[in-house]
Design a protein around this motif. Structure first.
Motif, PDB file in Angstrom:
ATOM      1  N   LEU A  43       0.849  -1.191   0.000  1.00  0.00           N
ATOM      2  CA  LEU A  43       0.000   0.000   0.000  1.00  0.00           C
ATOM      3  C   LEU A  43       0.885   1.241   0.000  1.00  0.00           C
ATOM      4  O   LEU A  43       1.660   1.470   0.930  1.00  0.00           O
ATOM      5  N   PHE A  90      -7.175   3.039  -3.227  1.00  0.00           N
ATOM      6  CA  PHE A  90      -7.935   3.358  -2.019  1.00  0.00           C
ATOM      7  C   PHE A  90      -7.906   4.852  -1.769  1.00  0.00           C
ATOM      8  O   PHE A  90      -6.850   5.492  -1.818  1.00  0.00           O
ATOM      9  N   GLU A 101      -4.746   9.143  12.062  1.00  0.00           N
ATOM     10  CA  GLU A 101      -5.487   7.894  11.894  1.00  0.00           C
ATOM     11  C   GLU A 101      -6.283   7.987  10.603  1.00  0.00           C
ATOM     12  O   GLU A 101      -7.033   8.934  10.381  1.00  0.00           O
ATOM     13  N   GLN A 102      -6.090   6.998   9.753  1.00  0.00           N
ATOM     14  CA  GLN A 102      -6.690   7.043   8.428  1.00  0.00           C
ATOM     15  C   GLN A 102      -7.958   6.193   8.361  1.00  0.00           C
ATOM     16  O   GLN A 102      -8.004   5.086   8.894  1.00  0.00           O
ATOM     17  N   PHE A 104     -10.257   4.459   5.589  1.00  0.00           N
ATOM     18  CA  PHE A 104     -10.158   4.062   4.185  1.00  0.00           C
ATOM     19  C   PHE A 104     -11.514   3.767   3.571  1.00  0.00           C
ATOM     20  O   PHE A 104     -12.432   3.284   4.238  1.00  0.00           O
ATOM     21  N   GLY A 105     -11.608   4.016   2.267  1.00  0.00           N
ATOM     22  CA  GLY A 105     -12.757   3.596   1.493  1.00  0.00           C
ATOM     23  C   GLY A 105     -12.630   2.124   1.138  1.00  0.00           C
ATOM     24  O   GLY A 105     -11.625   1.476   1.451  1.00  0.00           O
ATOM     25  N   PRO A 106     -13.620   1.580   0.437  1.00  0.00           N
ATOM     26  CA  PRO A 106     -13.633   0.155   0.108  1.00  0.00           C
ATOM     27  C   PRO A 106     -12.699  -0.228  -1.034  1.00  0.00           C
ATOM     28  O   PRO A 106     -12.477  -1.414  -1.267  1.00  0.00           O
TER      29      PRO A 106
ATOM     30  N   GLN B  34       1.271   2.876  13.793  1.00  0.00           N
ATOM     31  CA  GLN B  34      -0.128   2.469  13.742  1.00  0.00           C
ATOM     32  C   GLN B  34      -0.251   1.038  13.234  1.00  0.00           C
ATOM     33  O   GLN B  34       0.581   0.578  12.456  1.00  0.00           O
ATOM     34  N   TYR B  36      -3.171  -1.600  11.415  1.00  0.00           N
ATOM     35  CA  TYR B  36      -4.429  -1.684  10.695  1.00  0.00           C
ATOM     36  C   TYR B  36      -4.742  -3.146  10.401  1.00  0.00           C
ATOM     37  O   TYR B  36      -3.832  -3.971  10.251  1.00  0.00           O
ATOM     38  N   GLN B  38      -6.778  -5.507   7.503  1.00  0.00           N
ATOM     39  CA  GLN B  38      -7.383  -5.478   6.180  1.00  0.00           C
ATOM     40  C   GLN B  38      -7.956  -6.850   5.848  1.00  0.00           C
ATOM     41  O   GLN B  38      -7.236  -7.854   5.861  1.00  0.00           O
ATOM     42  N   ARG B  42     -11.442  -5.375   0.983  1.00  0.00           N
ATOM     43  CA  ARG B  42     -11.856  -4.215   1.762  1.00  0.00           C
ATOM     44  C   ARG B  42     -10.669  -3.298   2.035  1.00  0.00           C
ATOM     45  O   ARG B  42      -9.519  -3.691   1.880  1.00  0.00           O
ATOM     46  N   GLY B  43     -10.985  -2.094   2.459  1.00  0.00           N
ATOM     47  CA  GLY B  43      -9.927  -1.167   2.829  1.00  0.00           C
ATOM     48  C   GLY B  43      -9.418  -1.455   4.234  1.00  0.00           C
ATOM     49  O   GLY B  43     -10.108  -2.078   5.040  1.00  0.00           O
ATOM     50  N   PRO B  44      -8.191  -1.023   4.539  1.00  0.00           N
ATOM     51  CA  PRO B  44      -7.657  -1.204   5.897  1.00  0.00           C
ATOM     52  C   PRO B  44      -8.507  -0.472   6.933  1.00  0.00           C
ATOM     53  O   PRO B  44      -9.089   0.581   6.643  1.00  0.00           O
ATOM     54  N   PHE B  46      -8.308   1.012  10.888  1.00  0.00           N
ATOM     55  CA  PHE B  46      -7.412   1.381  11.983  1.00  0.00           C
ATOM     56  C   PHE B  46      -7.736   0.590  13.244  1.00  0.00           C
ATOM     57  O   PHE B  46      -8.904   0.434  13.611  1.00  0.00           O
ATOM     58  N   LEU B  49      -2.867   2.805  17.847  1.00  0.00           N
ATOM     59  CA  LEU B  49      -1.734   3.692  17.602  1.00  0.00           C
ATOM     60  C   LEU B  49      -0.899   3.729  18.871  1.00  0.00           C
ATOM     61  O   LEU B  49      -1.442   3.747  19.973  1.00  0.00           O
ATOM     62  N   LEU B  89      -1.489  -4.722   8.959  1.00  0.00           N
ATOM     63  CA  LEU B  89      -0.492  -3.801   8.415  1.00  0.00           C
ATOM     64  C   LEU B  89       0.012  -2.879   9.514  1.00  0.00           C
ATOM     65  O   LEU B  89      -0.791  -2.372  10.308  1.00  0.00           O
ATOM     66  N   PHE B 103       3.562   2.311   4.951  1.00  0.00           N
ATOM     67  CA  PHE B 103       2.972   1.035   5.333  1.00  0.00           C
ATOM     68  C   PHE B 103       3.924  -0.117   5.072  1.00  0.00           C
ATOM     69  O   PHE B 103       4.681  -0.110   4.089  1.00  0.00           O
TER      70      PHE B 103
END
Lengths: 113, 113
Positions: A43, A90, A101-102, A104-106, B34, B36, B38, B42-44, B46, B49, B89, B103
């Motif tokens: 990523l 993404f 802190e992120q 994310f979309g799908p 951080q 994550y 996944q 799908r997206g990661p 969170f 942290l 991740l 990442f």
């Protein structure tokens, strides 16, 4: 309620075409990102916008052009698509001052034939 | 440039055991690290942290440690369940606001019932 949404989810297209991916977040965040996840699942950040201003622009071919019409939207336009552009893209958002802190979309799976 | 390694591409463990995932980095210590999760397609998402001046952080069955001397973070899932199966991740945040998250490639955890 979808926090970060992207359209389309899947995109299959021919080499040389131009395509766009749209992203919207309803979290009220001030920063948005585009990431690319390649076939090896790595990523990597492409762009970041803060309050509609470009703040991160990694080494990405200039065929990729992000556009942020407002804080809640960040679109990605890709010209002259190449086979190597096939990946999952993404969108993400975060709020500055909140430890980055992120959210994310799908993801959008782009396949270039 | 900063490099980050998650030295297990895949990890299989028995349900009920503790899963331990490793994240190592080179060069400068990040301000934050951080983790994550996944899931496929799908997206990661969170999870946790930890700041550079913190040794350990916990959240329910998750525990993260951060050792700036070893340049390493460990991510533990206690009493693991099949539902914990996913890719995890780690990401470095240098904390400047204008530098992107970096990442790792992730570790795919499979919890076997």
């Amino acid at each position: 309620d979808t926090a970060v949404s992207q359209t389309p989810k899947y995109l299959v297209t021919q080499m040389g075409n131009d395509k766009s991916i749209k992203c919207e977040q309803n979290l009220g965040h001030d920063t948005m990102y585009w990431y690319k996840q390649d076939s090896k699942k790595f990523l990597k950040i492409m762009f970041s916008y803060n309050n509609k201003e470009l703040i991160i622009n990694e080494t990405v071919p200039n065929r990729f052009s992000p556009k942020s019409p407002d804080k809640a939207h960040l679109n990605l336009h890709i010209n002259s698509l190449e086979l190597g552009d096939s990946a999952v893209y993404f969108c993400a958002s975060s709020q500055r001052g909140h430890y980055n802190e992120q959210f994310f979309g799908p993801g959008t799976r782009l396949t270039v034939l | 440039s900063q490099k980050i390694e998650q030295n297990s591409e895949a990890l299989n463990i028995q349900e009920g055991k503790t899963a331990t995932l490793t994240c190592n980095y080179t060069n400068y210590s990040p301000a934050y690290l951080q983790w994550y999760r996944q899931d496929p397609g799908r997206g990661p998402v969170f999870l946790l942290l930890i700041r550079e001046n913190e040794k350990e952080k916990r959240k329910e069955r998750l525990k993260v440690t951060f050792d700036t001397t070893l340049k390493q973070s460990l991510f533990h899932i206690t009493a693991s369940q099949p539902a914990d199966s996913a890719t995890y991740l780690c990401a470095l945040d240098m904390g400047s606001g204008n530098t992107p998250l970096v990442f790792g490639k992730g570790t795919r955890l499979s919890v076997i019932a």
